[in-house]
Design a protein around this motif. Structure first.
Motif, PDB file in Angstrom:
ATOM      1  N   GLU A 253       0.693  -1.120  -0.381  1.00 19.23           N
ATOM      2  CA  GLU A 253      -0.312   0.258   0.051  1.00 19.23           C
ATOM      3  C   GLU A 253       0.913   1.200  -0.328  1.00 19.23           C
ATOM      4  O   GLU A 253       1.695   1.496   0.529  1.00 19.23           O
TER       5      GLU A 253
ATOM      6  N   THR B 273      -3.121   0.153  -3.502  1.00 22.31           N
ATOM      7  CA  THR B 273      -2.797  -1.212  -3.079  1.00 22.31           C
ATOM      8  C   THR B 273      -2.362  -2.000  -4.189  1.00 22.31           C
ATOM      9  O   THR B 273      -3.259  -1.790  -5.054  1.00 22.31           O
TER      10      THR B 273
ATOM     11  N   LEU C 173       1.117   5.469  -0.378  1.00 20.48           N
ATOM     12  CA  LEU C 173      -0.005   6.785  -0.292  1.00 20.48           C
ATOM     13  C   LEU C 173       0.517   8.152  -0.474  1.00 20.48           C
ATOM     14  O   LEU C 173       2.435   8.039  -0.576  1.00 20.48           O
TER      15      LEU C 173
ATOM     16  N   LYS D 283      -4.345   6.335  -2.568  1.00 20.87           N
ATOM     17  CA  LYS D 283      -3.569   5.423  -2.865  1.00 20.87           C
ATOM     18  C   LYS D 283      -3.736   3.916  -3.116  1.00 20.87           C
ATOM     19  O   LYS D 283      -4.929   3.884  -4.448  1.00 20.87           O
TER      20      LYS D 283
END
Ligand code: DBV
Length: 251
Positions: free
Chosen positions: A38, A55, A40, A53
């Motif tokens: 992940e 993922t 950000l 974000k």
């Protein structure tokens, strides 16, 4: 902030894909490089500030080398689900490829079982089985426009390629098409038997490498990822996770 109103277009696709995978085949985890599960980043200034974000998801099975997804969530005007299945090299199965992209200009939908070969036999064995499904959605979804010439060898005659303008089309018909393409693909996986012919095996490996090399080189997300996360992270994500076969073969 409008964040709570943001429609998350592709989470239902991801959830459904994982459910379908689990119901057709035995899934094992596939390693995601540390720090890439992940990521950000914050973009924009003041009231326009948003978080982007990314993922990652990855699995494998007895016949599938890597099943992986990259899900980008950056608000209403930036959503991506790039989902690809790479078979093991001793099967002649096509790749499953889905690129579902929402940008400020609208939606871009690419869905296919991407062929290893373009022979009549290969088309009859794999690509043409999609035809009834393809034709159903072709008439509903607006054509996506011309493709780069060098991309064409990597798509089947049943490549669904659309730039719909309404969210609603994505939520209904694109979602249905995605499920039908994946369902057919997983049934073909379950029926697949290993290839034993030495020459064909070499041929398969070279087609995998050509596909991966093309996609890693021309990755249309490279610019976006570089802006958000920098080039070091992006290049490692592309070569160490999204399109990792050359590295896996060399170790
Ligand atoms: N595409 C990826 C990955 C993505 C991704 C890993 C995780 O392969 C996203 C993110 N695709 C993505 C984005 C765009 C596209 C576009 C963000 C928009 C780029 C932009 O407009 O700035 C199919 N995806 C596209 C396009 C195609 C595909 C044809 C349009 C490219 C263009 O307009 O130049 N799927 C894609 C592709 C192959 C495939 C190129 C090649 C074999 O299988």
């Amino acid at each position: 902030s409008s964040h709570s109103e943001t429609k998350d277009l592709y989470s239902p696709f991801l959830k459904k894909a994982i459910e379908m995978l689990q119901s057709h085949i035995v899934l094992h985890p596939y390693p995601i490089p540390e720090g890439y599960e992940e990521k950000l980043a914050t973009t924009g200034k003041g009231s326009r500030q948003t978080t982007v974000k990314t993922t990652s998801y990855a699995y494998q099975s007895d016949k599938l080398r890597q099943i992986r997804a990259a899900h980008v969530q950056g608000g209403k005007a930036l959503q991506v689900l790039n989902f690809v299945i790479f078979p093991r090299l001793d099967y002649d199965l096509p790749f499953f490829g889905a690129d579902l992209v929402t940008l400020p200009g609208g939606h871009l939908i690419a869905l296919d079982m991407q062929p290893l070969f373009h022979t009549i036999d290969y088309q009859n064995k794999y690509s043409l089985l999609l035809k009834p499904i393809y034709e159903k959605y072709l008439s509903i979804l607006p054509w996506g426009g011309d493709l780069p010439e060098e991309a064409k060898p990597f798509f089947s005659p049943c490549f669904l390629w659309s730039r719909p303008s309404q969210d609603q089309l994505v939520e209904t018909h694109v979602f249905a098409a995605f499920q039908e393409y994946l369902d057919l693909y997983l049934r073909l996986v379950n029926n697949a038997v290993p290839i034993e012919d030495k020459q064909l095996l070499e041929h398969i490996q070279s087609r995998h490498l050509a596909y991966i090399q093309y996609r890693a080189e021309k990755d249309p997300a490279r610019g976006m990822f570089t802006r958000f996360y920098g080039s070091e992270w992006t290049e490692e994500y592309i070569h160490g996770f999204l399109f990792d076969l050359p590295r896996k073969l060399s170790t």
